[in-house]
Motif scaffolding. Structure first.
Motif, short mmCIF file in Angstrom:
data_model
loop_
_atom_site.label_atom_id
_atom_site.label_comp_id
_atom_site.label_asym_id
_atom_site.label_seq_id
_atom_site.Cartn_x
_atom_site.Cartn_y
_atom_site.Cartn_z
N VAL A 132 0.83 -1.20 0.00
CA VAL A 132 0.00 0.00 0.00
C VAL A 132 0.87 1.25 0.00
CG1 VAL A 132 -1.83 1.27 1.17
CG2 VAL A 132 -1.81 -1.24 1.24
N SER A 133 0.76 2.03 -1.06
CA SER A 133 1.49 3.29 -1.18
C SER A 133 0.50 4.44 -1.02
CB SER A 133 2.23 3.35 -2.52
OG SER A 133 3.00 4.53 -2.62
N SER A 134 0.89 5.61 -1.48
CA SER A 134 0.09 6.81 -1.26
C SER A 134 0.07 7.70 -2.50
CB SER A 134 0.66 7.60 -0.08
OG SER A 134 0.15 8.91 -0.03
N GLU A 135 -1.09 8.31 -2.74
CA GLU A 135 -1.21 9.25 -3.86
C GLU A 135 -0.27 10.44 -3.68
OE1 GLU A 135 -5.08 10.97 -4.14
OE2 GLU A 135 -5.00 11.92 -2.17
N SER A 136 0.17 10.68 -2.45
CA SER A 136 1.04 11.84 -2.19
C SER A 136 2.37 11.74 -2.92
CB SER A 136 1.30 11.98 -0.68
OG SER A 136 2.08 10.90 -0.19
N VAL A 137 2.76 10.52 -3.33
CA VAL A 137 4.03 10.34 -4.04
C VAL A 137 4.08 11.22 -5.28
CG1 VAL A 137 5.40 8.69 -5.38
CG2 VAL A 137 4.45 8.02 -3.16
N GLY A 138 2.94 11.41 -5.93
CA GLY A 138 2.92 12.18 -7.17
C GLY A 138 2.52 13.63 -7.01
N MET A 139 2.58 14.14 -5.77
CA MET A 139 2.12 15.50 -5.50
C MET A 139 3.22 16.35 -4.86
SD MET A 139 -1.50 14.76 -3.59
CE MET A 139 -2.89 13.99 -4.39
N LEU A 140 3.02 17.66 -4.96
CA LEU A 140 3.74 18.58 -4.09
C LEU A 140 2.95 18.62 -2.80
CD1 LEU A 140 5.96 20.64 -3.57
CD2 LEU A 140 4.48 22.39 -4.60
N PHE A 141 3.54 18.11 -1.71
CA PHE A 141 2.78 17.90 -0.48
C PHE A 141 3.60 18.40 0.72
CE2 PHE A 141 -0.75 14.71 0.74
CZ PHE A 141 -1.20 15.54 1.75
N PRO A 142 3.45 19.68 1.08
CA PRO A 142 4.23 20.24 2.19
C PRO A 142 4.04 19.46 3.49
CG PRO A 142 3.05 21.97 1.01
CD PRO A 142 2.53 20.67 0.49
N TYR A 143 5.07 19.43 4.28
CA TYR A 143 5.09 18.78 5.59
C TYR A 143 5.11 17.24 5.50
CZ TYR A 143 4.24 23.08 8.29
OH TYR A 143 4.37 24.32 8.88
N MET A 144 5.06 16.71 4.30
CA MET A 144 4.99 15.26 4.16
C MET A 144 6.13 14.70 3.32
SD MET A 144 2.38 14.47 5.98
CE MET A 144 2.32 12.74 5.55
N ALA A 197 -0.78 20.95 12.94
CA ALA A 197 -1.85 20.57 12.02
C ALA A 197 -2.41 21.79 11.28
CB ALA A 197 -2.96 19.86 12.79
N ALA A 198 -2.55 22.91 12.00
CA ALA A 198 -3.07 24.12 11.38
C ALA A 198 -2.10 24.64 10.32
CB ALA A 198 -3.31 25.18 12.45
N ARG A 199 -0.81 24.61 10.63
CA ARG A 199 0.18 25.06 9.64
C ARG A 199 0.22 24.12 8.44
NH1 ARG A 199 5.48 24.98 11.37
NH2 ARG A 199 5.17 24.18 13.48
N PHE A 200 0.05 22.84 8.70
CA PHE A 200 0.04 21.84 7.63
C PHE A 200 -1.12 22.11 6.66
CE2 PHE A 200 -1.90 17.52 6.69
CZ PHE A 200 -1.12 17.26 5.59
N MET A 201 -2.30 22.37 7.20
CA MET A 201 -3.46 22.64 6.36
C MET A 201 -3.27 23.91 5.56
SD MET A 201 -5.41 20.05 6.92
CE MET A 201 -7.00 20.53 6.25
N ALA A 202 -2.68 24.93 6.18
CA ALA A 202 -2.44 26.19 5.48
C ALA A 202 -1.42 26.01 4.37
CB ALA A 202 -1.98 27.25 6.47
N ALA A 203 -0.38 25.22 4.64
CA ALA A 203 0.68 25.02 3.65
C ALA A 203 0.17 24.22 2.45
CB ALA A 203 1.86 24.29 4.29
N THR A 204 -0.65 23.23 2.69
CA THR A 204 -1.20 22.46 1.56
C THR A 204 -2.16 23.32 0.74
OG1 THR A 204 -2.89 21.54 3.06
CG2 THR A 204 -0.93 20.21 2.67
N ALA A 206 -1.91 26.43 0.29
CA ALA A 206 -1.10 27.39 -0.45
C ALA A 206 -0.56 26.82 -1.77
CB ALA A 206 0.07 27.87 0.41
N VAL A 207 -0.42 25.47 -1.84
CA VAL A 207 0.04 24.86 -3.09
C VAL A 207 -1.13 24.26 -3.89
CG1 VAL A 207 2.33 24.39 -2.17
CG2 VAL A 207 0.55 22.63 -1.98
N GLY A 208 -2.35 24.62 -3.49
CA GLY A 208 -3.52 24.20 -4.25
C GLY A 208 -4.17 22.91 -3.80
N LEU A 209 -3.76 22.39 -2.63
CA LEU A 209 -4.38 21.18 -2.10
C LEU A 209 -5.34 21.56 -0.98
CD1 LEU A 209 -1.39 18.65 -1.83
CD2 LEU A 209 -3.37 18.47 -3.34
#
Length: 248
Positions: A132-144, A197-204, A206-209
């Motif tokens: 099991v992998s993750s869709e995040s591999v193909g994304m710009l995903f801050p904090y991850m 968590a709040a900063r994570f949500m804001a950062a994502t 900001a990159v359109g997620l």
């Protein structure tokens, strides 16, 4: 048709728990693997089946070997290994505790490889390994980024393992990488401090997620995909599957 022996790592909660519930309800012999034995035993009690519970830290070679040695006392072969155990915790590299980095790589990449190493001698001739992998591999995903790197490593390993096993004429083991999107259940939560968590949500955002408004699927629904993969005809292969949630 005889039941399959299906090993599910990370079976104490979330997707792993739902997989265990489904397969047990369909008459399969389920092996629950996880670090928290009390959670595994609770799942075993819920499904009302003679499920085997194995306490195991998948990132620890000794723990993995002990778990699979115990498994051999109950089952002579494994039909399906589902490497589902994972840690998902947002953090910035500069703020991370060293152990957060180690855990992310160890559990998300090394863990599945160790489990496969231990399971292969027990795999049935027509067995199946699902990583099991993750869709995040193909994304710009801050904090991850560490999580992404770990899952990307797992995907590359899965591709190479498929080639290794196909080159071995003594088996017919199939390997599938399942790249999963966002899922929810009653026991999944973001394991991090509220401020992070709040900063994570804001950062994502900001990159359109926009994580709050993206499609998301329930873990119970996703189990249908695993069932379909396991039930593939012998002349069909499915090396990579992408599963994404849909908006209501």
């Amino acid at each position: 048709m005889s039941s399959k022996v299906i090993v599910v790592t990370g079976a104490g909660s979330g997707l792993g728990r739902s997989l265990a519930r489904r397969f047990a309800s369909e008459g399969e012999a389920v092996v629950l693997v996880g670090r928290n034995i009390s959670k595994l035993e609770k799942v075993a009690n819920e499904i009302g089946a003679e499920a085997l519970c194995l306490s195991c830290d998948v990132g620890n070679p000794k723990s993995v070997n002990q778990a699979f040695s115990k498994l051999m006392e109950h089952h002579s072969t494994i039909d399906v290994l589902i490497n589902n155990a994972a840690v998902y915790e947002p953090f910035l590299t500069k703020e991370a505790r060293p152990q957060q980095i180690v855990d992310s790589i160890t559990i998300n990449t090394i863990g599945p490889i160790l489990c496969i190493n231990a399971a292969l001698p027990l795999m049935a001739k027509d067995g199946h390994i699902i990583n099991v992998s993750s869709e995040s591999v193909g994304m710009l995903f801050p904090y991850m980024v560490t999580y992404q790197a770990a899952k990307a490593g797992l995907e590359r390993f899965t591709e190479g393992l498929k080639y290794e096993l196909e080159a071995d004429s003594t088996n017919n083991i199939r390997v599938t990488c399942l790249r999963a999107g966002a899922m929810y259940s009653d026991d999944i939560s973001l394991n991090t401090e509220p401020e992070v968590a709040a900063r994570f949500m804001a950062a994502t955002a900001a990159v359109g997620l926009d994580l709050r408004n993206r499609g998301i699927s329930h873990v119970d629904s996703v189990t249908t995909v695993f069932r379909s993969i396991i039930d593939l005809p012998s002349d069909v292969d499915l090396p990579v599957v992408t599963v994404q949630g849909r908006k209501p």
